[in-house]
Scaffold this active site. Structure first.
Site, PDB file in Angstrom:
ATOM      1  N   GLU A   1       0.745  -1.213  -0.105  1.00 49.09           N
ATOM      2  CA  GLU A   1      -0.045   0.091   0.169  1.00 49.09           C
ATOM      3  C   GLU A   1       0.844   1.062   0.117  1.00 49.09           C
ATOM      4  OE1 GLU A   1      -2.428   0.681   3.554  1.00 49.09           O
ATOM      5  OE2 GLU A   1      -3.955   1.753   2.202  1.00 49.09           O
TER       6      GLU A   1
ATOM      7  N   GLY B   1       3.783   2.106  10.521  1.00 51.22           N
ATOM      8  CA  GLY B   1       3.477   1.388  12.004  1.00 51.22           C
ATOM      9  C   GLY B   1       3.062  -0.009  11.740  1.00 51.22           C
TER      10      GLY B   1
ATOM     11  N   MET C   1       0.571  -2.539   8.720  1.00 46.23           N
ATOM     12  CA  MET C   1      -0.219  -2.786   7.425  1.00 46.23           C
ATOM     13  C   MET C   1      -1.219  -4.133   7.499  1.00 46.23           C
ATOM     14  SD  MET C   1      -0.674  -1.849   4.365  1.00 46.23           S
ATOM     15  CE  MET C   1      -2.066  -2.375   3.379  1.00 46.23           C
ATOM     16  N   GLU C   2      -2.437  -3.588   6.984  1.00 45.99           N
ATOM     17  CA  GLU C   2      -3.431  -4.432   7.169  1.00 45.99           C
ATOM     18  C   GLU C   2      -3.721  -5.639   6.287  1.00 45.99           C
ATOM     19  OE1 GLU C   2      -3.858  -1.204   6.326  1.00 45.99           O
ATOM     20  OE2 GLU C   2      -5.268  -1.091   4.858  1.00 45.99           O
ATOM     21  N   ASN C   3      -2.676  -5.963   5.523  1.00 49.83           N
ATOM     22  CA  ASN C   3      -2.814  -7.231   4.506  1.00 49.83           C
ATOM     23  C   ASN C   3      -3.812  -8.201   5.124  1.00 49.83           C
ATOM     24  OD1 ASN C   3      -0.107  -6.021   3.392  1.00 49.83           O
ATOM     25  ND2 ASN C   3       0.794  -6.721   5.006  1.00 49.83           N
TER      26      ASN C   3
ATOM     27  N   HIS D   1      -6.730  -1.075  15.233  1.00 46.48           N
ATOM     28  CA  HIS D   1      -6.840  -0.233  13.987  1.00 46.48           C
ATOM     29  C   HIS D   1      -6.721  -1.406  12.744  1.00 46.48           C
ATOM     30  CE1 HIS D   1      -6.007   3.240  11.242  1.00 46.48           C
ATOM     31  NE2 HIS D   1      -5.467   2.273  10.565  1.00 46.48           N
ATOM     32  N   GLU D   2      -5.805  -2.162  12.754  1.00 44.43           N
ATOM     33  CA  GLU D   2      -5.397  -3.200  11.665  1.00 44.43           C
ATOM     34  C   GLU D   2      -6.561  -4.192  11.523  1.00 44.43           C
ATOM     35  OE1 GLU D   2      -3.494  -2.062   9.676  1.00 44.43           O
ATOM     36  OE2 GLU D   2      -2.340  -0.764  11.061  1.00 44.43           O
TER      37      GLU D   2
ATOM     38  N   HIS E   1      -9.468  -2.759   9.755  1.00 43.52           N
ATOM     39  CA  HIS E   1      -9.469  -2.525   8.340  1.00 43.52           C
ATOM     40  C   HIS E   1      -9.832  -3.962   7.700  1.00 43.52           C
ATOM     41  CE1 HIS E   1      -7.314   0.885   7.415  1.00 43.52           C
ATOM     42  NE2 HIS E   1      -6.586   0.804   8.073  1.00 43.52           N
TER      43      HIS E   1
HETATM   44 ZN   LIG Z   1      -4.852   2.064   8.602  1.00 42.77          ZN
END
Ligand SMILES: [Zn+2]
Length: 1014
Positions: A287, A420, A422-424, A455-456, A459
């Site tokens: 991303e 910080g 990443m929501e893969n 947060h992740e 997502h």
């Molecule tokens: Zn995010």
């Protein structure tokens, strides 16, 4: 994505640019058969700029015509110059084809002309190079509104597509990606088979690819030629026959590439283990625009497809990807091939794979296997995440009423990771600091890890399951994930007291959005730099703030029903903001048009200042744009639909006291009984606006607080403090008035108002400190100690139970020790000595570690000791605090060394450089050196961190935000101006300039009075 690895606010901002959005309205080459030779009569050349300028004036943009011309021009100037400098003479040319584009079958004429085309193309290259400067102005290059200009590849061939966005005539359905990674040579070979479906007849397929060598390409098993236009990271193949609508076709590309040496794409990372051996690994960060660096693909979020991934690796490594592993095969050459299950339908930026020697722990939760991976040395630090993630997963499953759709969820801590987290989908990657927790980590460290996980995980629904159609609506991903992270923690982990942090985030968002360089939440974006710049405070923090306002206005129950409706309806698809509003309007029973209301918050930048005046029973309201440097621009006549809330002295603390007034016009009035003594607007600061009560209104409120601080909630008190300082920056209230009104603070005990006041006063103190105005600095210090000294001295240095008390204590002691309050520095030194004497086995409370170590780092001997601690530490949160302490040194030589070490990446990992720079800049000795360092190393910095990225945004803001002299302003302007395409267009540069101008103005209007008053 979580943009940074810690609490230190990342300043993020940028320029507004509007060009084209969604589908290009140019001729679709797919239908025009570009593979046919072009009649020479039809061939003219023209720089890309003119064409795009035309595009910049879409029908919707007519009102802002002037601005669009300018901004597009700036932007295009940038891209154009990029190409000129990199590929001048090779690729910098464009060919325009008449839209009628009648490409008849090759005739004798065209055959001859086919040869001529080559000549013309060559001339194009020459002419573009020597073309008289075509200024990017309205008169300049604009020629025909209806023509299309095509770029030319580095081989001198016509590239059959003329837009940054891909055509939509074909879309991918399924990818099969096979990768063979070599961690010794740091290269990989890949093969990607893409099944595409044709939506409109076409003779061309255009997709993304960047930095790879294409070895072979077949279409329907026949070898075809690949055209590449590098500046736009696009490749294309021309097909001899029309592809039929509704049919599927198969494209296969074999390629090889180096592992990326930056932090995106398929990149290599390394770390030193406890036996001092260097370990290598490879991981991905796609991303927003880097999947194309790992495999050729249709790299836009709306092109969702399934992905089947196979990875060849050596025996000592494991591989991970989004989906569970289906099988592993041992190959004759001793390698192993892991094959993963075919994925759910998803966007390219969510694909991920990792090859490493990690170890893991797992557990079953809600029919999902949750695993946490880390390097083997840190396997003891994964347990907190393993307990936390399943609880949040369960919460979201039930809150959204849609179960997480995959059978597994991996959380992986990657050494050397820039974002910080990443929501893969199914394979969330983290910085080690945002995932790993040691036995003795503080609650504040846990709060950070919990926030990032929350947060992740959010997502996985907002972003992964339902995805924004294009990056202009990034806030639908990031605003939601940010909002949900705070909301879920309040519900699942109330002891972490996340509210104070969310309030700070909203204050920060207001500060960013008060600048003219801010942008609407939903902005038009097109170029890679613009996409990068969307990852900023506006998308994340303002996005979350306006969702809170929405929730508070219509109740949580209605809000939840609305988002459940939205997720169900658009599950698996792509959306824009209007889709969200339409789902919400179905459940909101009030007569309010939610779309109309929210558009005033997402489609215009900034927020309103509400001015309240009272005459007897009548309360008059007025709204205007809260714009800090309104002097330089024409004030906008923007209006917001404000769900204005208020309480009064007869009932002020509970939610049932709150009244809501929908304030949509420039002015409004309502009645209150005469007996009402005061009104407080923006209940608990849940709305995104600032309120000015006028002299009398402010006095009434502050008098009430002096009598009894508890007449208002702590959020309301913090909100009053924040608004007062904001009004002072705006020039509506003098700083003396602010300081006078704040005398109530002597009775204040709560974290939210106290930390807000400290933050604001520290900011002023630092600005004065950087001007070397010793008299004022010392007076300001006395003022801070007058108000907070007793509280500072009464803090304990032992274990503190509640999170908010820990937050308050660390804020107070950090200020006290930075301002050299003897009591604080002595205690810190004593604690450090005990810690050393215990061979670092004694516990210093986690939230005090930075304060204690920073005091110690001021002597050379202790600095050296700390540096050794830093090198050997495997506890990341502790390591980061040690680094901040090291960077707080006042020794110039050490400052120069540490900045360089962060850039080199050996002793200090490069992703930590923004943190090093921001810490160095807080202190007087370092901030000028840091600015020189940034200027001298700009090119190296932009090689490590892409132009527009949040890392670079942070670096620019930390080095410039404390300048308050005209000479400094000129220097900053001249430096960034000289960068041209290497960064001068960044929104954060405009933000920096604006901030310095504001600092200068603030000094001009307040210095003299401050000198008298303090
Ligand atoms: Zn995010």
């Amino acid at each position: 994505m979580e943009p940074h690895g810690g609490r230190d606010p990342l300043p993020r901002n940028m320029i507004e640019n509007s060009m084209f959005e969604e589908e290009p309205d140019v001729m679709d080459l797919a239908k025009e058969s570009p593979s046919c030779p072009i009649d020479s009569d039809d061939v003219v050349y023209e720089p890309r700029s003119s064409r795009l300028l035309v595009r910049g004036l879409g029908e919707n943009d007519q009102d802002d015509e002037e601005e669009d011309y300018e901004s597009s021009a700036r932007l295009l100037g940038m891209s154009f110059m990029n190409r000129s400098s990199n590929q001048r003479g090779a690729t910098s040319s464009f060919v325009r084809q008449q839209p009628s584009g009648l490409c008849s079958m090759p005739s004798a004429k065209t055959t001859v002309l086919g040869v001529l085309v080559l000549v013309v193309v060559a001339s194009v290259v020459m002419v573009i190079y020597f073309l008289p400067s075509c200024t990017f102005s309205k008169e300049g290059c604009q020629k025909s509104n209806s023509s299309t200009i095509y770029p030319v590849t580095s081989e001198g061939e016509l590239f059959p597509w003329s837009e940054l966005r891909l055509p939509t005539s074909v879309r991918p359905v399924q990818y099969e990606i096979s990768l063979h990674l070599n961690l010794t040579t740091l290269t990989f070979q890949g093969s990607v088979t893409i099944r595409v479906v044709v939506l409109n007849e076409t003779k061309v397929i255009v997709l993304h690819s960047s930095g790879m060598k294409i070895l072979k390409c077949t279409f329907q098993d026949k070898e075809v030629k690949v055209l590449e236009y590098k500046p736009w990271q696009q490749i294309a193949i021309n097909i001899s026959e029309n592809l039929k609508k509704g049919q599927t076709y198969v494209l296969n590309i074999n390629y090889m590439a180096n592992l990326s040496s930056s932090y995106d794409g398929f990149y290599n990372s390394s770390y030193i283990d406890t036996t001092w051996e260097k370990r290598v690994l490879a991981a991905t960060q796609f991303e927003p625009l880097a999947a194309r660096k790992a495999f050729p693909c249709f790299d836009e979020p709306a092109f969702k497809a399934t992905f089947l991934i196979k990875i060849k690796r050596e025996r000592e490594y494991i591989s991970l990807s989004n989906m569970p592993k289906a099988k592993t095969t041992e190959l004759p050459d001793g390698l192993f091939e892991d094959e993963f299950e075919s994925s759910v339908n998803m966007s390219t930026y969510l694909v991920a794979f990792i090859v490493a020697n990690f170890s893991s722990v797992s557990m079953n939760a809600s029919n999902t296997v949750v695993s946490v991976y880390a390097v083997p040395d840190k396997k003891d630090q994964v347990h907190y995440a393993l307990q936390t993630a399943p609880q949040l997963l369960q919460f979201y499953n039930s809150f959204f009423d849609i179960n997480y759709p995959l059978r597994k969820l991996d959380l992986v801590g990657i050494p050397d990771f820039l974002a910080g987290a990443m929501e893969n989908w199914g394979l969330i990657t983290f910085r080690e600091t945002t995932l790993l927790v040691g036995n003795h980590s503080s609650d504040i460290d846990k709060q950070l890890v919990t926030s990032v996980i929350a947060h992740e995980l959010a997502h996985q629904w907002f972003g992964n399951l339902v995805t924004m159609r294009w990056w202009n609506d990034l806030w639908l991903n990031e605003g939601f994930a940010t909002y949900m992270q705070y909301m879920s923690i309040q519900k699942v982990f109330p002891h972490l007291e996340i509210d104070n942090e969310f309030l700070r985030v909203r204050f920060r968002a207001l500060e960013k959005d008060a600048l003219n360089s801010s942008h609407p939440v939903s902005s038009v974006v097109n170029t890679p730099e613009q996409v990068e710049e969307m990852f900023d405070a506006v998308s994340y923090e303002k996005g979350a703030s306006i969702l809170l306002m929405l929730n508070a206005t219509f109740t949580e129950q209605v809000f939840r029903e609305g988002i459940k409706e939205y997720l169900k309806k658009y599950r698996g698809g792509n959306t824009d903001s209007n889709d969200l509003w339409s789902s919400l309007s179905q459940v909101i029973k009030q007569s309010v048009d939610v779309g109309q209301m929210m558009n005033t918050w997402t489609k215009q930048k900034g927020f309103p200042l509400v001015t309240v005046s009272r005459a007897g029973t009548q309360v008059k309201l007025m709204q205007e744009h809260f714009l800090l440097n309104a002097n330089n621009v024409t004030a906008s006549s923007n209006l917001w639909h404000i769900p204005l809330t208020y309480v009064n002295d007869t009932c002020s603390n509970s939610i049932s006291c709150r009244q809501v007034f929908h304030f949509k016009d420039k002015t409004a009035k309502f009645e209150v009984p005469t007996s009402v003594k005061w009104l407080k607007f923006n209940y608990r600061n849940e709305g995104f606006y600032v309120v000015d009560y006028g002299d009398k209104g402010w006095e009434a409120l502050m008098d009430a607080l002096k009598e009894n601080v508890n007449v208002l909630s702590r959020e309301d008190r913090a909100s009053l403090i924040n608004n007062l300082f904001a009004l002072s920056r705006l020039g509506k209230v003098s700083i003396i008035q602010v300081l006078n009104l704040l005398t109530y603070l002597k009775n204040e005990t709560e974290t939210a108002p106290l930390t807000e006041a400290l933050r604001q006063l520290n900011h002023i103190y630092r600005l004065l400190g950087k001007r070397s105005d010793l008299f004022l600095v010392s007076r300001m210090r006395t003022h801070i100690f007058d108000h907070f000294g007793d509280l500072m001295d009464s803090q304990s240095w032992g274990k503190e139970m509640s999170v908010s008390k820990q937050e308050l204590r660390s804020a107070l002691l950090e200020t006290a020790c930075t301002l050299n309050r003897l009591n604080c520095t002595q205690q810190a030194k004593a604690l450090f000595n005990q810690w050393m004497a215990s061979n670092r086995t004694m516990r210093i409370p986690g939230e005090l570690l930075k304060v204690v170590l920073s005091v110690a780092a001021q002597t050379e001997q202790d600095w050296n000791t700390l540096f050794n601690t830093y090198k050997f530490s495997i506890l990341d949160s502790e390591k980061r605090k040690t680094l901040q302490a090291l960077a707080s040194t006042q020794n110039i030589r050490t400052i120069m060394w540490i900045l360089q070490a962060g850039l080199d990446g050996n002793d200090i990992q490069t992703p930590e450089l923004p943190l090093v720079i921001s810490t160095v800049c807080r202190h007087f000795a370092g901030h000028l050196y840091a600015w020189d360092f940034v200027k001298e190393n700009w090119d190296k910095l932009t090689q490590k961190f892409p132009v527009g990225s949040f890392a670079l945004q942070s670096i620019i803001a930390s080095t410039t935000s404390q300048f308050s002299r005209k000479l400094q302003l000129e220097e900053v302007q001249s430096f960034f101006g000289s960068l041209k395409e290497r960064g001068s267009q960044m929104r954060s540069v405009q933000e920096a300039i604006e901030n310095i101008e504001l600092n200068i103005r603030w000094m001009e209007s307040n210095l003299a009075t401050l000198r008298k008053w303090l």
